[in-house]
Every structure is written in structure tokens, then in C-alpha cells.
Design an enzyme around this catalytic site. Sequence first.
Site, PDB file in Angstrom:
ATOM      1  N   LYS A 186     -86.427  17.693  29.742  1.00 41.82           N
ATOM      2  CA  LYS A 186     -86.780  18.997  29.156  1.00 41.82           C
ATOM      3  C   LYS A 186     -85.535  19.877  29.328  1.00 41.82           C
ATOM      4  O   LYS A 186     -85.305  20.429  30.404  1.00 41.82           O
ATOM      5  CB  LYS A 186     -87.969  19.581  29.924  1.00 41.82           C
ATOM      6  CG  LYS A 186     -88.853  20.534  29.148  1.00 41.82           C
ATOM      7  CD  LYS A 186     -88.182  21.752  28.581  1.00 41.82           C
ATOM      8  CE  LYS A 186     -87.800  22.762  29.624  1.00 41.82           C
ATOM      9  NZ  LYS A 186     -86.831  23.764  29.073  1.00 41.82           N
ATOM     10  N   SER A 236     -82.538  28.291  37.968  1.00 44.62           N
ATOM     11  CA  SER A 236     -82.597  29.454  38.858  1.00 44.62           C
ATOM     12  C   SER A 236     -83.545  29.199  40.031  1.00 44.62           C
ATOM     13  O   SER A 236     -84.441  28.340  39.963  1.00 44.62           O
ATOM     14  CB  SER A 236     -83.069  30.671  38.072  1.00 44.62           C
ATOM     15  OG  SER A 236     -84.373  30.425  37.581  1.00 44.62           O
ATOM     16  N   VAL A 239     -87.416  29.840  39.167  1.00 41.33           N
ATOM     17  CA  VAL A 239     -88.104  28.757  38.448  1.00 41.33           C
ATOM     18  C   VAL A 239     -88.148  27.500  39.321  1.00 41.33           C
ATOM     19  O   VAL A 239     -89.168  26.793  39.371  1.00 41.33           O
ATOM     20  CB  VAL A 239     -87.404  28.471  37.088  1.00 41.33           C
ATOM     21  CG1 VAL A 239     -88.045  27.278  36.411  1.00 41.33           C
ATOM     22  CG2 VAL A 239     -87.481  29.690  36.190  1.00 41.33           C
ATOM     23  N   GLU A 257     -82.120  22.013  42.389  1.00 41.91           N
ATOM     24  CA  GLU A 257     -80.772  22.557  42.593  1.00 41.91           C
ATOM     25  C   GLU A 257     -80.737  23.913  41.921  1.00 41.91           C
ATOM     26  O   GLU A 257     -80.968  24.009  40.715  1.00 41.91           O
ATOM     27  CB  GLU A 257     -79.715  21.624  41.975  1.00 41.91           C
ATOM     28  CG  GLU A 257     -79.568  20.305  42.680  1.00 41.91           C
ATOM     29  CD  GLU A 257     -79.209  20.454  44.155  1.00 41.91           C
ATOM     30  OE1 GLU A 257     -78.637  21.486  44.552  1.00 41.91           O
ATOM     31  OE2 GLU A 257     -79.547  19.528  44.924  1.00 41.91           O
ATOM     32  N   CYS A 291     -72.990  27.546  38.782  1.00 40.67           N
ATOM     33  CA  CYS A 291     -73.719  27.808  40.028  1.00 40.67           C
ATOM     34  C   CYS A 291     -72.749  27.925  41.195  1.00 40.67           C
ATOM     35  O   CYS A 291     -73.030  28.577  42.189  1.00 40.67           O
ATOM     36  CB  CYS A 291     -74.732  26.697  40.287  1.00 40.67           C
ATOM     37  SG  CYS A 291     -73.978  25.067  40.336  1.00 40.67           S
ATOM     38  N   GLU A 387     -77.849  36.607  42.747  1.00 37.84           N
ATOM     39  CA  GLU A 387     -76.962  35.970  41.773  1.00 37.84           C
ATOM     40  C   GLU A 387     -77.015  36.726  40.436  1.00 37.84           C
ATOM     41  O   GLU A 387     -78.093  36.888  39.865  1.00 37.84           O
ATOM     42  CB  GLU A 387     -77.419  34.518  41.551  1.00 37.84           C
ATOM     43  CG  GLU A 387     -76.549  33.766  40.571  1.00 37.84           C
ATOM     44  CD  GLU A 387     -77.103  32.380  40.248  1.00 37.84           C
ATOM     45  OE1 GLU A 387     -78.251  32.283  39.762  1.00 37.84           O
ATOM     46  OE2 GLU A 387     -76.391  31.387  40.488  1.00 37.84           O
TER      47      GLU A 387
HETATM   48  P1  NAD Z   1     -83.647  28.753  34.375  1.00 38.38           P
HETATM   49  O1  NAD Z   1     -84.209  28.641  35.740  1.00 38.38           O
HETATM   50  O2  NAD Z   1     -83.982  29.942  33.569  1.00 38.38           O
HETATM   51  O3  NAD Z   1     -84.101  27.484  33.506  1.00 38.38           O
HETATM   52  C1  NAD Z   1     -83.865  26.164  33.948  1.00 38.38           C
HETATM   53  C2  NAD Z   1     -84.798  25.234  33.211  1.00 38.38           C
HETATM   54  O4  NAD Z   1     -86.150  25.475  33.631  1.00 38.38           O
HETATM   55  C3  NAD Z   1     -84.800  25.421  31.694  1.00 38.38           C
HETATM   56  O5  NAD Z   1     -84.901  24.157  31.087  1.00 38.38           O
HETATM   57  C4  NAD Z   1     -86.062  26.230  31.455  1.00 38.38           C
HETATM   58  O6  NAD Z   1     -86.588  26.109  30.150  1.00 38.38           O
HETATM   59  C5  NAD Z   1     -86.998  25.623  32.500  1.00 38.38           C
HETATM   60  N1  NAD Z   1     -88.143  26.451  32.890  1.00 38.38           N
HETATM   61  C6  NAD Z   1     -88.286  27.794  32.800  1.00 38.38           C
HETATM   62  N2  NAD Z   1     -89.481  28.165  33.334  1.00 38.38           N
HETATM   63  C7  NAD Z   1     -90.097  27.040  33.766  1.00 38.38           C
HETATM   64  C8  NAD Z   1     -91.338  26.775  34.415  1.00 38.38           C
HETATM   65  N3  NAD Z   1     -92.192  27.742  34.730  1.00 38.38           N
HETATM   66  N4  NAD Z   1     -91.634  25.496  34.730  1.00 38.38           N
HETATM   67  C9  NAD Z   1     -90.764  24.492  34.444  1.00 38.38           C
HETATM   68  N5  NAD Z   1     -89.578  24.688  33.823  1.00 38.38           N
HETATM   69  C10 NAD Z   1     -89.241  25.949  33.488  1.00 38.38           C
HETATM   70  O7  NAD Z   1     -82.054  28.592  34.517  1.00 38.38           O
HETATM   71  P2  NAD Z   1     -80.932  28.696  33.385  1.00 38.38           P
HETATM   72  O8  NAD Z   1     -80.792  30.109  32.949  1.00 38.38           O
HETATM   73  O9  NAD Z   1     -81.138  27.650  32.349  1.00 38.38           O
HETATM   74  O10 NAD Z   1     -79.630  28.274  34.218  1.00 38.38           O
HETATM   75  C11 NAD Z   1     -78.919  29.152  35.046  1.00 38.38           C
HETATM   76  C12 NAD Z   1     -79.320  28.937  36.502  1.00 38.38           C
HETATM   77  O11 NAD Z   1     -79.109  27.578  36.867  1.00 38.38           O
HETATM   78  C13 NAD Z   1     -78.479  29.747  37.487  1.00 38.38           C
HETATM   79  O12 NAD Z   1     -79.313  30.287  38.476  1.00 38.38           O
HETATM   80  C14 NAD Z   1     -77.535  28.715  38.096  1.00 38.38           C
HETATM   81  O13 NAD Z   1     -77.056  29.036  39.377  1.00 38.38           O
HETATM   82  C15 NAD Z   1     -78.417  27.505  38.112  1.00 38.38           C
HETATM   83  N6  NAD Z   1     -77.632  26.273  38.164  1.00 38.38           N
HETATM   84  C16 NAD Z   1     -77.640  25.563  39.336  1.00 38.38           C
HETATM   85  C17 NAD Z   1     -76.877  24.401  39.440  1.00 38.38           C
HETATM   86  C18 NAD Z   1     -76.885  23.598  40.718  1.00 38.38           C
HETATM   87  O14 NAD Z   1     -76.568  22.408  40.654  1.00 38.38           O
HETATM   88  N7  NAD Z   1     -77.218  24.174  41.859  1.00 38.38           N
HETATM   89  C19 NAD Z   1     -76.125  23.950  38.355  1.00 38.38           C
HETATM   90  C20 NAD Z   1     -76.155  24.696  37.174  1.00 38.38           C
HETATM   91  C21 NAD Z   1     -76.915  25.846  37.089  1.00 38.38           C
END
Ligand code: NAD
Length: 488
Positions: A186, A236, A239, A257, A291, A387
Site C-alpha cells: 500500500k 510518520s 500513523v 519506521e 527521515c 518533526e
Molecule cells: P504518513 O505517515 O502520512 O503515511 C505513510 C503511509 O501510511 C502512507 O502510505 C499512508 O497512506 C499510510 N496511512 C495513512 N494513514 C493510515 C492509517 N490510518 N492506517 C494505515 N496506513 C495509513 O507519512 P508520509 O507523509 O508518507 O511520509 C513522511 C514520514 O515518513 C515522515 O515522518 C518521515 O520521517 C517518515 N519516514 C521514515 C523513514 C524511516 O525509515 N524511519 C523513512 C522515510 C520516511
Amino acid sequence: MADAVNMVHVSTRRHRQQQFRRRMENTVTSPATVTSRSPQRPSDVVMQTPSTPPDAVRAAVTAARAAGMQWSREPASRRAEALDAAADRLAAASDELTALVVREVGKPIGEARAEISRGVAILRYFAQQAYAPTGATHAPSTHGLLFSQRRPHGVAGLITPWNFPVAIPLWKAAPALAFGNAVVLKPSPAATATATHVMTILADALPERLCRLVPGDAETGAALAQAADCVSFTGSATVGKQVARAAVASGAPAQTEMGGQNASIVLPDADPLSAARHVATSAFSYAGQKCTATRRIIVVGNNNAFIDAFIAIVEELTLGDPADSSTMVGPVINEFAQGTVLHAAAHATRDGGRILTGGGAPYGEGWYVSPTVVDGLAPDHDLCREEVFGPICTLLRVPDEQAALRIANSVRYGLVTGIYTRDLDRALDLVDGIDTGLVKVNAATTGVDFYLPFGGTKDSSSGPREQGTAAQEFYTQLRTVTISPSSG
Ligand code: NAD
């Protein structure tokens, strides 16, 4: 200066209006469809496709589970060959996919190309991991054979963000497949076209129905977190916590992560120019949308040589079209992200922070924000604790290393810390005191080695580590087999 003036006009009201518009106008998604737009040219709709409803997610998981049963019985050589074939196909599609990543998520072209190469390397590495030992033999307590054996879970549900739209899906899918699972991905709505391309490449090299894509947003992701046999999430912290709870409720192992509030600590003896270059890259490459980006620069002692060099380098970073190979800082992912960064800068100045550079949105169609450095905030200010996923960082000045360590560790996140010094003893001492999952000395906080375990502490991660040989632990479960003589 013009930037700073421009920034002050971005009011809280405008930010709220942006939030509202984002929900109403389908900038990124609506419940029924997902839409991705090019951040540098928002009028360019890259892909619009129906969201996958929960029933269809469950059906995809069921179909993948059946395919996974077959796959788990294939010899390791077959799994390795298939992943190698996927690597060949990905390498062959490099130009096309690079252009798509640039267009869909605004990643500068050099970084986009490097991400595809990393994807190829990840597939080749995990192709070989298919041959890794799957258990250990032990002396039986009586006669016969006693051994442990790692077995796949079934269907790995993968939920991914948009910022590494090739590498993250692959660093989850490749080990899941190598160790005998099926995968259902997804992706983020903002990276749906790239995910579709990557999954088509995988699917073409693997048995039918083994790799499935379920486009959508929260509802689709929540359904996958409940239906899969193990769940790997990157995104994030908010989530991630919801996903981990859903997986635990259904009894599936989960790894999450999440975000970071990463510090780079610059000691007085650091090489000022080299440290400034690394920190500028850490804070602003890909517009700070990593991240592992440096969000806080903790400067120990009076180190104007470093600060002057850093600001000079930041002001020279080329902001512009990510398709242009000279661009280092492209746009942020959407209008909401742009509003969030500008709002954070405005909020910081209201609370006594001083913008050393940036703070505004250059004019033009795309969602750009100038690289922004804020000085003079208290370490417990929101901008130093939470963040903000974009090109903004804070400068904190402290008298000594102990203060640097205390502040670096004071946030709820624990992903990565950078330390800049020429003194190995001081570096080792700080490495010991830092509580993050990764520590880098005289190296950018950004950048990950896919053949080593990756993950953070506190609110940055939960569950077993990703990548490297650690991935086997997550994508398999151990069982113990006892074989006694038939006439015992
Ligand atoms: P996000 O949390 O908004 O979304 C991540 C994923 O979760 C997306 O596919 C989204 O559609 C899905 N999602 C949203 N709500 C959900 C729910 N209730 N249940 C299940 N899935 C759901 O994050 P983003 O904006 O896509 O990415 C940015 C974030 O990702 C930043 O916080 C960044 O630090 C983090 N990030 C972390 C790493 C790591 O390895 N630690 C790597 C890259 C990005």
C-alpha cells in the site's frame, strides 16, 4: 531578507485554510480516488486511480496468501533467480523510472537515479540472502535430530511513504520475498505511479498473484494492517502507532519506521568547512524530506567559523526544477507541506527565533520553500522537538559537550545523530552517550547502508530492525523440529 518578509505573511489562518483545502480539493487524495501531482508543476496530474476498498484489500491478501504457499516451497535458487531477474528489469527501466520519480515526488534527478541503482543493489543483495542459513542444529536430548527452522509468515503487508518511492518498497519487498512470503504493498498516494511501475517490474519477474499493489490512503492502509500476516510500515509516528496497534490486535508481528528530530553536534575542533558541507547536505538535500535529515544543529562553544561557512553554503544551494541536474533543493511534496514549513518558520520568529537564511516561498507554480535556518530558539521549542518534514532546521548554541548530549537526547525521537570532531576520544565518548539507533561521526546524517540493520529508538521505531541480515528475523518465524528414531 525578502524571504523573511514573505514568510511573515503566511499566517496561521492561511495554514488552516490550506489544511481545509487539502481535504476538500483532493490535492493528494480523497476516499474514493488517489491522485498524485507533480510538486514542481501541481497542474500536472501524474496519476489518478480508484482507492482500494477494505473488501478488495482482504481479497488481495487472500489471493496473495495462496500464491505465497507455493512460493515458500520453491527452492532458494528459484527465489534468488527471480529476484535477480527483477533486478535486471529494474536496471533496464532506470531512465524511465528516474524520470517518473523526478516528476511524481520532485526528487532531484541525481538522487532519483541513485535511488534506482540502490533498488537494483537491494534486489541483488536479497537474492543472495535467499541462501542464508534458516536455522541451527542442536544436540538432541535423547537420539535423533533437533533443529530450529525459519519459516515465512505468509503475506507481508507493506505500507510506505512517498519520499523513497523505489527504495523503501524494495527494501521491504525484497527480503519478504527472498524468505518465502507474498507481498501486498500500500504505497503513499503521492507516489502511486512510481509504486505501480516498481510493482509491475517485480510482478513480471515473479509468479502470478505473489506481489500485489493496493492503491489508497488511510482506509486502505488500515485494512491491510488488519489483514496481513506481518506488517512493515514506514511513515510518520502518528500513523505508525495506529498501524502497530492494528497489527497487534490481529496478532501479526509489526515493524514501524517513523520520523526523526535528528541532531548534528559540531564540536569546537571540527573541520569547519567539511562539517558545514555535511550538515548542509544533511539538512537540505531533497528539501529536507528524509527521515534522517538533520533538524537541529548543536554548536558547541563559539564556532563562528562553522556557522559562517554553513550559512554561506546553504545560500549557495541551487533551488529549482528537480529535472535540472544542477538542482540540489527541489519543491516539497504538496501545498500542505509547504504551508507547514512556512508556518513553522513564522511561529518560530514569533517566539523569538531569528531566521539566518530562507523562510519564504519563492514565487512560481511549484511547492517550493527556501532552505531555512532558525537561530535563537529554546531547545524545548516545538520546532526543536517535533518533526517538520521539509527544508527547515534550527541552530542551538551550547557551552559544552554535556549540554550538547543532554539536548540531543531530549526529544521523543531517536533515529540518527551526527558528530563532527577530529578527536577520536571525544567522538567515542559522545557515541556512548547518544541514544539514537544510528550515530555517524564526520558523516552526513542522511544516507543508509542497505546491508546493515536500520532503525531508531523511542518514537522513531518499533519492532525488529529492517535491512541487512536483520530483515530475516522480521520476515520469518522460528519453529523447532524434533525427529526421533522410528523405533525409539
Ligand atoms: P504518513 O505517515 O502520512 O503515511 C505513510 C503511509 O501510511 C502512507 O502510505 C499512508 O497512506 C499510510 N496511512 C495513512 N494513514 C493510515 C492509517 N490510518 N492506517 C494505515 N496506513 C495509513 O507519512 P508520509 O507523509 O508518507 O511520509 C513522511 C514520514 O515518513 C515522515 O515522518 C518521515 O520521517 C517518515 N519516514 C521514515 C523513514 C524511516 O525509515 N524511519 C523513512 C522515510 C520516511
